[in-house]
Design an enzyme around this catalytic site. Sequence first.
Site, PDB file in Angstrom:
ATOM      1  N   LEU A   1      -2.673  -4.776   9.946  1.00 35.97           N
ATOM      2  CA  LEU A   1      -1.367  -4.780   9.274  1.00 35.97           C
ATOM      3  C   LEU A   1      -1.348  -3.784   8.122  1.00 35.97           C
ATOM      4  CD1 LEU A   1      -0.190  -8.509   9.031  1.00 35.97           C
ATOM      5  CD2 LEU A   1       0.869  -6.644  10.300  1.00 35.97           C
TER       6      LEU A   1
ATOM      7  N   LEU B   1      -1.434  -4.561  -2.527  1.00 35.94           N
ATOM      8  CA  LEU B   1      -1.549  -4.642  -1.052  1.00 35.94           C
ATOM      9  C   LEU B   1      -2.319  -5.917  -0.734  1.00 35.94           C
ATOM     10  CD1 LEU B   1      -1.468  -3.789   1.888  1.00 35.94           C
ATOM     11  CD2 LEU B   1      -3.366  -2.222   1.417  1.00 35.94           C
TER      12      LEU B   1
ATOM     13  N   LEU C   1      -2.631  -1.548 -13.131  1.00 34.89           N
ATOM     14  CA  LEU C   1      -2.741  -2.995 -13.340  1.00 34.89           C
ATOM     15  C   LEU C   1      -3.485  -3.658 -12.177  1.00 34.89           C
ATOM     16  CD1 LEU C   1       0.902  -3.483 -14.542  1.00 34.89           C
ATOM     17  CD2 LEU C   1      -1.165  -3.239 -15.934  1.00 34.89           C
TER      18      LEU C   1
ATOM     19  N   VAL D   1      -2.841  -8.960   2.474  1.00 33.01           N
ATOM     20  CA  VAL D   1      -2.567  -9.550   3.792  1.00 33.01           C
ATOM     21  C   VAL D   1      -3.192 -10.946   3.778  1.00 33.01           C
ATOM     22  CG1 VAL D   1      -3.030  -9.366   6.273  1.00 33.01           C
ATOM     23  CG2 VAL D   1      -2.501  -7.304   4.937  1.00 33.01           C
TER      24      VAL D   1
ATOM     25  N   LYS E   1      -5.753  -7.612  11.799  1.00 35.27           N
ATOM     26  CA  LYS E   1      -4.654  -7.367  12.747  1.00 35.27           C
ATOM     27  C   LYS E   1      -4.117  -5.965  12.519  1.00 35.27           C
ATOM     28  CE  LYS E   1      -2.601 -11.900  13.800  1.00 35.27           C
ATOM     29  NZ  LYS E   1      -2.503 -11.700  15.259  1.00 35.27           N
TER      30      LYS E   1
ATOM     31  N   HIS F   1     -12.419   4.781   8.899  1.00 38.68           N
ATOM     32  CA  HIS F   1     -11.238   5.452   8.342  1.00 38.68           C
ATOM     33  C   HIS F   1     -10.407   6.165   9.398  1.00 38.68           C
ATOM     34  CE1 HIS F   1     -13.014   4.225   4.709  1.00 38.68           C
ATOM     35  NE2 HIS F   1     -13.966   5.131   4.690  1.00 38.68           N
ATOM     36  N   LYS F   2     -10.271   5.579  10.621  1.00 36.95           N
ATOM     37  CA  LYS F   2      -9.402   6.185  11.645  1.00 36.95           C
ATOM     38  C   LYS F   2      -8.031   6.461  11.036  1.00 36.95           C
ATOM     39  CE  LYS F   2     -11.392   7.569  14.980  1.00 36.95           C
ATOM     40  NZ  LYS F   2     -11.835   8.499  13.901  1.00 36.95           N
ATOM     41  N   PHE F   3      -7.523   5.517  10.203  1.00 44.05           N
ATOM     42  CA  PHE F   3      -6.195   5.688   9.606  1.00 44.05           C
ATOM     43  C   PHE F   3      -6.220   6.801   8.570  1.00 44.05           C
ATOM     44  CE2 PHE F   3      -2.155   5.041   7.821  1.00 44.05           C
ATOM     45  CZ  PHE F   3      -2.276   4.943   6.438  1.00 44.05           C
ATOM     46  N   TRP F   4      -7.145   6.742   7.593  1.00 44.93           N
ATOM     47  CA  TRP F   4      -7.089   7.686   6.478  1.00 44.93           C
ATOM     48  C   TRP F   4      -7.337   9.127   6.918  1.00 44.93           C
ATOM     49  CZ3 TRP F   4      -4.465   6.832   2.439  1.00 44.93           C
ATOM     50  CH2 TRP F   4      -4.283   5.520   1.982  1.00 44.93           C
TER      51      TRP F   4
HETATM   52  C1  LIG Z   1     -13.302 -11.839 -12.577  1.00 47.29           C
HETATM   53  O1  LIG Z   1     -12.437 -12.025 -11.489  1.00 47.29           O
HETATM   54  C2  LIG Z   1     -12.367 -11.018 -10.557  1.00 47.29           C
HETATM   55  C3  LIG Z   1     -11.448 -11.217  -9.531  1.00 47.29           C
HETATM   56  C4  LIG Z   1     -11.341 -10.237  -8.536  1.00 47.29           C
HETATM   57  C5  LIG Z   1     -12.118  -9.067  -8.564  1.00 47.29           C
HETATM   58  C6  LIG Z   1     -13.015  -8.889  -9.610  1.00 47.29           C
HETATM   59  C7  LIG Z   1     -13.867  -7.653  -9.675  1.00 47.29           C
HETATM   60  C8  LIG Z   1     -12.962  -6.446  -9.740  1.00 47.29           C
HETATM   61  N1  LIG Z   1     -12.605  -5.869  -8.680  1.00 47.29           N
HETATM   62  N2  LIG Z   1     -12.554  -6.022 -10.997  1.00 47.29           N
HETATM   63  C9  LIG Z   1     -11.735  -4.931 -11.139  1.00 47.29           C
HETATM   64  O2  LIG Z   1     -11.249  -4.309 -10.206  1.00 47.29           O
HETATM   65  C10 LIG Z   1     -11.492  -4.490 -12.541  1.00 47.29           C
HETATM   66  C11 LIG Z   1     -12.495  -4.545 -13.492  1.00 47.29           C
HETATM   67  C12 LIG Z   1     -12.222  -4.061 -14.786  1.00 47.29           C
HETATM   68  C13 LIG Z   1     -10.957  -3.535 -15.086  1.00 47.29           C
HETATM   69  N3  LIG Z   1      -9.975  -3.497 -14.143  1.00 47.29           N
HETATM   70  C14 LIG Z   1     -10.227  -3.972 -12.904  1.00 47.29           C
HETATM   71  O3  LIG Z   1      -9.234  -3.925 -11.955  1.00 47.29           O
HETATM   72  C15 LIG Z   1      -7.896  -3.901 -12.454  1.00 47.29           C
HETATM   73  C16 LIG Z   1      -7.300  -2.545 -12.070  1.00 47.29           C
HETATM   74  C17 LIG Z   1      -7.118  -2.445 -10.561  1.00 47.29           C
HETATM   75  N4  LIG Z   1      -6.343  -3.567 -10.051  1.00 47.29           N
HETATM   76  C18 LIG Z   1      -6.974  -4.873 -10.338  1.00 47.29           C
HETATM   77  C19 LIG Z   1      -7.131  -5.066 -11.834  1.00 47.29           C
HETATM   78  C20 LIG Z   1     -13.144  -9.856 -10.612  1.00 47.29           C
END
Ligand SMILES: COc1cccc(CC(=N)NC(=O)c2cccnc2OC2CCNCC2)c1
Length: 389
Positions: A150, A139, A389, A141, A148, A3-6
């Site tokens: 970015l 976000l 979302l 990349v 990189k 976390h150098k950036f954060w």
């Molecule tokens: C099933 O397909 C997936 C494809 C990519 C990642 C994940 C796991 C995951 N990371 N799930 C969530 O972040 C997640 C699980 C339940 C409800 N909302 C969620 O994320 C939302 C809110 C944050 N932005 C992404 C969508 C599942």
Amino acid sequence: KQHKFWETQPVGQYKDAGDSTLPEGPIEPPTPLSEVKQEPYNLPAAYEWTTCDMDSEETCDEVYLLLKNNYVEDDENMFRFNYSKEFLTWALCVPGYYKSWHIGVRAKGSKKLVAFITGIPARIRVNDNVVKMAEINFLCVHKKLRSKRLAPVMIKEVTRRVHLENIWQAAYTAGVVLPTPVATCQYWHRSLNPKKLIDVGFSRLGARMTMSRTIKLYKLPESTVTSGFRRMELRDVPAVTRLLRNYLGQFVVAPDFDENDVEHWLLPHEDVVDSYLVESPENHEITDFCSFYTLPSSILGNQSYSTLKAAYSYYNVATKTPLTQLMNDALIVAKQKDFDVFNALDVMHNEGFLKDLKFGPGDGQLHYYLYNYRIRNAMKPSELGLVLL
Ligand SMILES: COc1cccc(CC(=N)NC(=O)c2cccnc2OC2CCNCC2)c1
């Protein structure tokens, strides 16, 4: 290296953890607009900034394809979010949005879009303070340009452009732990099409369970059970706004929705967001509300299926109907609409229905963050009333 950036940013720092003498609220004061850096941050020489006009079919296509091929995957790299173009336009062209906050990076030679980050304006209440914030999202990349460094410059650039609009706070989520989460949520999944979920490796057949027994376990009624349950319509916006504002008022962090926001975020929009309400048959009062958004995932490396159709729980309010019964009706309509799985975080009052409605815990967590805003204590998920979302 960690976390150098954060460690350079106005966010809760590990060294401040537990120091409850630090006041709740902005960490740094606003900068006079004349002192905000006027020109964009420097990118590596081969790249240039671009503003992505999501109203342009061509640009929206480029953004869609960049995310489809390079955005977030699950921990086992079996699935990748596949936000639709319609969804991206809905998520980014919101009331009062700034095109300048839809930021892309192009390779100078090929003009190929290789990175993206976005902000949208939102009024978020934190305890008794309504704060104008930017909600940061998408976000991304390109896989070939990872490490990189970015991402830090893209975060600084979106921050700079948000500052230029005199906004000094932000909200964002991540699957990774950064300094410092204001809440850490668990995600849960409810099978709607267990056979497909097992075939693609999203779920596993339970011990001592057959496939037919599993299909029966997750079977749902053909139609909803709550009398007065129907889709939300434009005429319902005032009543749904009242219902939602009253309900969200109990959480530490929640959006400060007005009718304009409710019309944009919660009116049904095919293949993007679905919302239902319960209108009492006696006095036509609107007593309950439920909603979910559509976020398919690409299935990586499966011969028979290419897409996982997933519904994500959005905002739900139950004042007369038991929340569990209301959410069961949401599962029923999601199944009617051919979703394979219904996902939910353990935020708000969701914990109360997850187990009863046969949700299983996911294998990851979603961390919520505030930028330049300290809250005295991290929240329990049940104190969080914000779904991004
Ligand atoms: C099933 O397909 C997936 C494809 C990519 C990642 C994940 C796991 C995951 N990371 N799930 C969530 O972040 C997640 C699980 C339940 C409800 N909302 C969620 O994320 C939302 C809110 C944050 N932005 C992404 C969508 C599942």
